[in-house]
Design a protein around this motif. Structure first.
Motif, PDB file in Angstrom:
ATOM      1  N   THR A  35      50.772  19.781  24.653  1.00 27.30           N
ATOM      2  CA  THR A  35      50.399  19.677  23.230  1.00 27.30           C
ATOM      3  C   THR A  35      48.894  19.558  23.052  1.00 27.30           C
ATOM      4  O   THR A  35      48.329  20.071  22.084  1.00 27.30           O
ATOM      5  N   GLY A  36      48.230  18.884  23.993  1.00 16.15           N
ATOM      6  CA  GLY A  36      46.778  18.711  23.896  1.00 16.15           C
ATOM      7  C   GLY A  36      46.013  19.984  24.164  1.00 16.15           C
ATOM      8  O   GLY A  36      45.030  20.291  23.478  1.00 16.15           O
ATOM      9  N   THR A  37      46.440  20.750  25.163  1.00 16.95           N
ATOM     10  CA  THR A  37      45.709  21.983  25.486  1.00 16.95           C
ATOM     11  C   THR A  37      45.815  23.000  24.350  1.00 16.95           C
ATOM     12  O   THR A  37      44.930  23.842  24.194  1.00 16.95           O
ATOM     13  N   ALA A  38      46.883  22.893  23.559  1.00 23.57           N
ATOM     14  CA  ALA A  38      47.062  23.820  22.432  1.00 23.57           C
ATOM     15  C   ALA A  38      45.953  23.662  21.390  1.00 23.57           C
ATOM     16  O   ALA A  38      45.677  24.588  20.620  1.00 23.57           O
ATOM     17  N   ILE A  39      45.292  22.506  21.392  1.00 23.40           N
ATOM     18  CA  ILE A  39      44.173  22.273  20.467  1.00 23.40           C
ATOM     19  C   ILE A  39      42.931  23.035  20.954  1.00 23.40           C
ATOM     20  O   ILE A  39      42.082  23.440  20.166  1.00 23.40           O
ATOM     21  N   CYS A  40      42.852  23.259  22.270  1.00 25.99           N
ATOM     22  CA  CYS A  40      41.662  23.878  22.878  1.00 25.99           C
ATOM     23  C   CYS A  40      41.779  25.389  23.014  1.00 25.99           C
ATOM     24  O   CYS A  40      40.779  26.083  23.160  1.00 25.99           O
ATOM     25  N   GLY A  41      43.003  25.904  23.045  1.00 23.28           N
ATOM     26  CA  GLY A  41      43.220  27.329  23.252  1.00 23.28           C
ATOM     27  C   GLY A  41      44.656  27.694  22.933  1.00 23.28           C
ATOM     28  O   GLY A  41      45.317  27.005  22.146  1.00 23.28           O
ATOM     29  N   THR A  42      45.153  28.744  23.569  1.00 18.67           N
ATOM     30  CA  THR A  42      46.520  29.227  23.309  1.00 18.67           C
ATOM     31  C   THR A  42      47.399  28.958  24.524  1.00 18.67           C
ATOM     32  O   THR A  42      47.110  29.431  25.626  1.00 18.67           O
ATOM     33  N   ASN A  43      48.472  28.185  24.327  1.00 18.96           N
ATOM     34  CA  ASN A  43      49.419  27.945  25.418  1.00 18.96           C
ATOM     35  C   ASN A  43      50.309  29.167  25.617  1.00 18.96           C
ATOM     36  O   ASN A  43      50.716  29.826  24.644  1.00 18.96           O
ATOM     37  N   LEU A  44      50.619  29.460  26.859  1.00 14.38           N
ATOM     38  CA  LEU A  44      51.521  30.567  27.206  1.00 14.38           C
ATOM     39  C   LEU A  44      52.706  29.990  27.976  1.00 14.38           C
ATOM     40  O   LEU A  44      52.531  29.114  28.823  1.00 14.38           O
ATOM     41  N   SER A  45      53.903  30.490  27.690  1.00 15.30           N
ATOM     42  CA  SER A  45      55.108  29.825  28.207  1.00 15.30           C
ATOM     43  C   SER A  45      55.568  30.363  29.557  1.00 15.30           C
ATOM     44  O   SER A  45      56.680  30.860  29.684  1.00 15.30           O
ATOM     45  N   PHE A  46      54.681  30.312  30.556  1.00 13.30           N
ATOM     46  CA  PHE A  46      55.149  30.610  31.912  1.00 13.30           C
ATOM     47  C   PHE A  46      54.532  29.613  32.886  1.00 13.30           C
ATOM     48  O   PHE A  46      53.519  28.977  32.596  1.00 13.30           O
ATOM     49  N   SER A  47      55.192  29.473  34.024  1.00 10.86           N
ATOM     50  CA  SER A  47      54.785  28.484  35.020  1.00 10.86           C
ATOM     51  C   SER A  47      53.538  28.937  35.774  1.00 10.86           C
ATOM     52  O   SER A  47      53.316  30.133  35.969  1.00 10.86           O
ATOM     53  N   ALA A  48      52.777  27.959  36.264  1.00  9.56           N
ATOM     54  CA  ALA A  48      51.577  28.258  37.057  1.00  9.56           C
ATOM     55  C   ALA A  48      51.926  28.910  38.389  1.00  9.56           C
ATOM     56  O   ALA A  48      51.059  29.504  39.032  1.00  9.56           O
ATOM     57  N   ASP A  72      49.901  23.404  43.801  1.00 10.93           N
ATOM     58  CA  ASP A  72      51.047  24.249  44.179  1.00 10.93           C
ATOM     59  C   ASP A  72      50.734  25.748  44.213  1.00 10.93           C
ATOM     60  O   ASP A  72      50.981  26.418  45.208  1.00 10.93           O
ATOM     61  N   PRO A  73      50.208  26.327  43.114  1.00 12.62           N
ATOM     62  CA  PRO A  73      49.910  27.760  43.142  1.00 12.62           C
ATOM     63  C   PRO A  73      48.887  28.139  44.203  1.00 12.62           C
ATOM     64  O   PRO A  73      48.949  29.224  44.777  1.00 12.62           O
ATOM     65  N   LEU A  74      47.940  27.237  44.478  1.00 13.52           N
ATOM     66  CA  LEU A  74      46.908  27.519  45.480  1.00 13.52           C
ATOM     67  C   LEU A  74      47.507  27.574  46.883  1.00 13.52           C
ATOM     68  O   LEU A  74      47.256  28.511  47.640  1.00 13.52           O
ATOM     69  N   VAL A  75      48.317  26.563  47.212  1.00 13.40           N
ATOM     70  CA  VAL A  75      48.950  26.525  48.537  1.00 13.40           C
ATOM     71  C   VAL A  75      49.910  27.707  48.703  1.00 13.40           C
ATOM     72  O   VAL A  75      50.057  28.257  49.798  1.00 13.40           O
ATOM     73  N   LYS A  76      50.529  28.131  47.586  1.00 10.55           N
ATOM     74  CA  LYS A  76      51.463  29.267  47.640  1.00 10.55           C
ATOM     75  C   LYS A  76      50.755  30.625  47.613  1.00 10.55           C
ATOM     76  O   LYS A  76      51.406  31.662  47.732  1.00 10.55           O
TER      77      LYS A  76
END
Length: 427
Positions: A35-48, A72-76
């Motif tokens: 909810t907080g990041t939505a104030i700074c930009g546009t949230n997108l509904s997919f996982s990192a 997680d995404p970095l190690v993967k």
């Protein structure tokens, strides 16, 4: 410049808040965000960690810069994946390759790296199921307390400090034979226990040069006076009073510089943050752990004290031009206090209505972590729900200012520590 930030916690809200202030940022997307990041930009509904969706987003939104928040995404291997796509040739990525991310992804890998490059850390040995019996013998005569670490990522729960030999043998057995931490515990690192005071130091590196960001100290235990269970972090302060010029000179010369040189010598593709989890023992720094991203909740005190344009720093990192950058740090102290759901870090409820989040106070920020918005109402959606960060002339004033805003925000069974920075706030 179009930017994609991956992640959904308080760290990502703090990064989004900082990125969105840059005149170089034309559009900011956060996946999945909160909810907080939505104030700074546009949230997108997919996982990192949804690499296909990240790729599609980079193409569709004409992304110029990807900033990877969590480990997680970095190690993967998200960095390697994106670098391998021809259509995204000019894409800048903040985050190391999968192999370089093993500095966090594997405790044994990190220990070997430190041994190779003469970086001070606790003495250790590693064991798997194949040498289980040898490990038991080793533990039975090990000096106490002894530290057991699951080799892989275990969501911050894979470290156990054992006070007696029986506990050590039981935990070691549960990790290797009982899959206590799943695949993460298929190898166990046994370490000597270091007694001292901890802090977090952060570098941003282009793989050759580096800049140091403000240091921080976080508070992991759920209870006041650092008691009770470990959590993801109940608060943090910056600067750290005992990290004076003489101590930080040792940190740079003995730890940071050999690490960055080691990355270059080992030909590791590393453009991003290096988190040094350090402990001060009798005046000297030792590495407890490396992380390949910023910490949480430390980011929530580091970013408000950083006066540089973060996008400018990231471009310099991606282009190998960090040598040209000079870090500017606010003289103010920062303190963040985390609000958690009752029962955390064990069982807790979600979906509780939060009241007063729009309350404002000069020099104080609210960063969301586990929140979601349903029909215009902000609800809890995690164990760590939000944190309140304040800037003030000193740590004590910053802690008091954050505590003051808590008087205006509430949800059922909300809990927070009132003693963040307690070692440094005696009047």
């Amino acid at each position: 410049m179009n930017i994609l930030l991956l992640g959904s916690g308080g760290r990502e809200h703090a990064l989004a808040w900082k990125l969105s202030q840059s005149p170089l940022c034309s559009a900011l997307y956060i996946a999945p965000g909160n909810t907080g990041t939505a104030i700074c930009g546009t949230n997108l509904s997919f996982s990192a960690t949804d690499f296909a969706a990240v790729t599609d987003c980079c193409k569709e939104k004409k992304i110029d810069l990807v900033v990877v928040g969590p480990e997680d995404p970095l190690v993967k291997g998200i960095t390697d994946h994106l670098r391998g796509i021809k259509d995204l040739g000019g894409l800048m990525i903040i985050g190391p390759s999968a192999e370089a991310a093993q500095l966090e992804g594997s405790k044994a890998y990190a220990k070997k790296f430190m041994a190779l490059h003469n970086i001070p850390t606790a003495a250790y040995r590693e064991f798997t199921a194949a040498d289980f019996d040898e490990g038991i013998k080793y533990l039975r005569t090990h000096q106490l307390p002894v530290v057991l670490k699951a080799d892989g990522l275990a969501a911050g729960k894979g470290v156990i400090i054992c006070e007696d030999h029986e506990q050590a043998v039981t935990e070691f057995t549960q990790m290797l034979k009982g899959s206590k931490f799943g695949e993460a515990g298929s190898k166990v690192v046994v370490e000597e226990f270091l007694s001292g005071i901890e802090l977090s130091v952060f570098a941003l590196t282009d793989g050759k040069d580096y800049v140091l960001l403000p240091e921080a100290k976080d508070y992991k235990r759920i209870g006041e006076g650092d008691t009770g269970l470990n959590t993801g972090g109940m608060g943090a302060i910056s600067p750290v009073p005992f990290a004076d010029e003489a101590f930080m000179k040792k940190v740079k010369e003995r730890i940071v510089e050999p690490t960055i040189k080691g990355l270059e010598q080992d030909q590791l593709d590393y453009k991003g943050f290096v988190f040094f989890g350090l402990i001060k023992v009798n005046g000297d720094p030792f590495v407890i752990e490396y992380n390949c991203r910023m910490g949480d909740p430390e980011t929530e005190v580091v970013m408000p004290r950083l006066e540089n344009d973060l996008v400018e720093l990231f471009i310099a990192t991606a282009k190998g031009k960090l040598k040209e950058q000079k870090i500017r740090i606010s003289p103010s102290a920062a303190a963040t206090i985390v609000a958690v759901s009752g029962g955390y870090p064990n069982d807790f409820r979600k979906g509780l209505a939060i009241k007063g989040l729009d309350a404002q106070q000069e020099n104080t920020l609210v960063f969301h972590a586990g929140t979601k918005e349903v029909d215009g109402q902000i609800l809890t959606n995690g164990g760590r729900v939000f944190c309140v960060t304040s800037l003030a002339p000193g740590i004590q004033q910053a802690v008091l200012a954050s505590g003051k805003l808590f008087e205006k925000i509430h949800f059922e069974d909300m809990y927070y520590r009132k003693d963040i920075g307690y070692e440094f706030t005696h009047s």
